[in-house]
Design an enzyme around this catalytic site. Structure first.
Site, PDB file in Angstrom:
ATOM      1  N   ASP A   1       0.932  -1.185  -0.024  1.00 54.55           N
ATOM      2  CA  ASP A   1       0.033   0.028   0.111  1.00 54.55           C
ATOM      3  C   ASP A   1       0.732   1.260   0.098  1.00 54.55           C
ATOM      4  O   ASP A   1       2.081   1.190   0.353  1.00 54.55           O
ATOM      5  CB  ASP A   1      -0.981  -0.169   1.399  1.00 54.55           C
ATOM      6  CG  ASP A   1      -1.792   1.211   1.136  1.00 54.55           C
ATOM      7  OD1 ASP A   1      -2.450   1.665   0.307  1.00 54.55           O
ATOM      8  OD2 ASP A   1      -1.812   2.003   2.584  1.00 54.55           O
ATOM      9  N   SER A   2       0.275   2.207  -0.343  1.00 54.16           N
ATOM     10  CA  SER A   2       1.021   3.609  -0.141  1.00 54.16           C
ATOM     11  C   SER A   2       1.596   3.958   1.343  1.00 54.16           C
ATOM     12  O   SER A   2       2.224   4.864   1.440  1.00 54.16           O
ATOM     13  CB  SER A   2       0.258   4.803  -0.813  1.00 54.16           C
ATOM     14  OG  SER A   2      -0.972   4.864  -0.147  1.00 54.16           O
TER      15      SER A   2
ATOM     16  N   CYS B   1      -3.873  -1.029  -1.816  1.00 51.20           N
ATOM     17  CA  CYS B   1      -4.210   0.422  -2.298  1.00 51.20           C
ATOM     18  C   CYS B   1      -5.235   0.450  -3.060  1.00 51.20           C
ATOM     19  O   CYS B   1      -4.974   0.036  -4.352  1.00 51.20           O
ATOM     20  CB  CYS B   1      -2.769   1.177  -2.519  1.00 51.20           C
ATOM     21  SG  CYS B   1      -3.084   2.952  -3.048  1.00 51.20           S
TER      22      CYS B   1
ATOM     23  N   GLU C   1      -5.492   9.262   9.718  1.00 49.36           N
ATOM     24  CA  GLU C   1      -4.093   9.022  10.191  1.00 49.36           C
ATOM     25  C   GLU C   1      -3.906  10.022  11.412  1.00 49.36           C
ATOM     26  O   GLU C   1      -3.160   9.432  12.421  1.00 49.36           O
ATOM     27  CB  GLU C   1      -3.356   9.443   9.271  1.00 49.36           C
ATOM     28  CG  GLU C   1      -3.432   8.661   8.051  1.00 49.36           C
ATOM     29  CD  GLU C   1      -1.928   8.452   7.348  1.00 49.36           C
ATOM     30  OE1 GLU C   1      -0.828   8.825   7.809  1.00 49.36           O
ATOM     31  OE2 GLU C   1      -2.005   7.392   6.556  1.00 49.36           O
TER      32      GLU C   1
ATOM     33  N   CYS D   1     -11.389   3.561  -0.400  1.00 47.36           N
ATOM     34  CA  CYS D   1     -10.122   3.737   0.270  1.00 47.36           C
ATOM     35  C   CYS D   1      -9.667   3.077   1.299  1.00 47.36           C
ATOM     36  O   CYS D   1     -10.428   2.619   2.204  1.00 47.36           O
ATOM     37  CB  CYS D   1     -10.147   5.265   0.345  1.00 47.36           C
ATOM     38  SG  CYS D   1      -8.570   5.962   1.094  1.00 47.36           S
TER      39      CYS D   1
ATOM     40  N   HIS E   1      -8.445   3.600   4.073  1.00 47.79           N
ATOM     41  CA  HIS E   1      -8.824   4.135   5.219  1.00 47.79           C
ATOM     42  C   HIS E   1     -10.169   4.354   5.862  1.00 47.79           C
ATOM     43  O   HIS E   1     -10.470   4.590   6.778  1.00 47.79           O
ATOM     44  CB  HIS E   1      -8.151   5.663   5.338  1.00 47.79           C
ATOM     45  CG  HIS E   1      -6.596   5.875   5.404  1.00 47.79           C
ATOM     46  ND1 HIS E   1      -5.842   5.336   4.139  1.00 47.79           N
ATOM     47  CD2 HIS E   1      -5.807   6.323   6.238  1.00 47.79           C
ATOM     48  CE1 HIS E   1      -4.753   5.619   4.548  1.00 47.79           C
ATOM     49  NE2 HIS E   1      -4.510   6.349   5.706  1.00 47.79           N
TER      50      HIS E   1
END
Ligand code: DGL
Length: 268
Positions: free
Chosen positions: A10-11, A73, A152, A184, A186
């Protein structure tokens, strides 16, 4: 049977929502996770850059002798999956098709919302996949870039999260959607806030969960499931800030991140 690990990338830390599902649904598998924390976000970058970074992540994982790759991702899956599948001779699984298939399956009124990064929404990957299954579906994509930072910072249940969600999702409410794809990495962490804003009649589709399910099916079909009986091993690599990854990542996984190593992706 194949006891080599699965590679996941993932990023950054968000892909741990996918890893968490893999841990639960494939408890016998070792996993090597790579988070490209030096170059997050991918969601605002060009197709060329996301493809280049994704290929570097894949090459890094291949150097670790893995048996399959999961692109956790959404942006990288939306933009680089097809190219990657053409270029590398290993099963590579993305998160878009599993999420899109589930959305097309559960919708009743055929009005589906998709939220994701700017890159994912502009690529139309979810929208095209859903419409390919049912041409008559109406799919509305909305980019919600602020959600990544909110998660985050650990603000997923705050007033800021709620207000931001109300603003982003207003249009989806006007379209009377009955299904919302959390497109996404998150967003599954925001699901309580999103559900509060959308109301309990809207199905929330979690591509992380669906991807783990599909990964299990593909490994089984290809005879690649592990038959180990000992505790699975998880090894983490990041391209920057391992301590931040350990702290936030531990919260996402609900367990300690023990073995973590910093690597320089430019050396690949
Ligand atoms: N992991 C990304 C995704 O799922 C979100 C963060 C980023 O923009 O890199 O699209």
């Amino acid at each position: 049977m194949d006891n080599r690990p699965i590679g996941v990338f993932d990023s950054g830390i968000g892909g741990l929502t996918v890893l968490k599902e893999i841990m639960e649904q494939l408890p016998g598998e070792d996993v090597i996770y790579f988070g490209d924390t030096a170059r997050i976000p991918y969601g605002t970058r060009s197709k060329e850059t996301v493809t280049k970074y994704s290929f570097q992540c894949i090459k890094f994982l291949l150097s670790k002798k893995i048996k399959a790759i999961v692109i956790a991702c959404n942006t990288a899956s939306a933009i680089a999956l097809e190219e990657a599948q053409k270029n590398f001779d290993i099963p590579i699984i993305g998160v878009i098709t599993p999420g899109a298939n589930k959305a097309a399956l559960v919708t009743k009124n055929k009005r589906i919302g998709v939220i994701g990064t700017t890159g994912t929404i502009n690529s139309e990957a979810y929208q095209m996949r859903i419409r390919r299954i049912d041409k008559s579906s109406q799919v509305i994509g909305i980019a919600c870039p602020l959600f990544v930072q909110i998660v985050e910072d650990g603000w997923e249940d705050s007033d800021v999260a709620k207000l931001t969600a109300e603003k982003y999702l207003m249009e989806l409410k006007e379209h009377d959607i009955d299904t919302l794809v959390l497109g996404c990495t998150h967003y599954p962490i925001l699901r309580y806030t999103l559900s509060k804003v959308m109301g309990d009649k809207v199905n929330l589709v979690n591509p992380a969960f669906e991807t783990a399910k599909v990964t299990k099916e593909i490994l089984k079909e290809k005879g690649l499931l592990s038959d180990k009986l000992d505790k699975p091993k998880y090894k983490y690599y990041v391209s920057d800030a391992p301590e931040k990854f350990r702290r936030i990542g531990g919260n996402i996984l609900g367990k300690d991140i023990e073995t973590i190593e910093k690597v320089s992706i430019e050396n690949l």
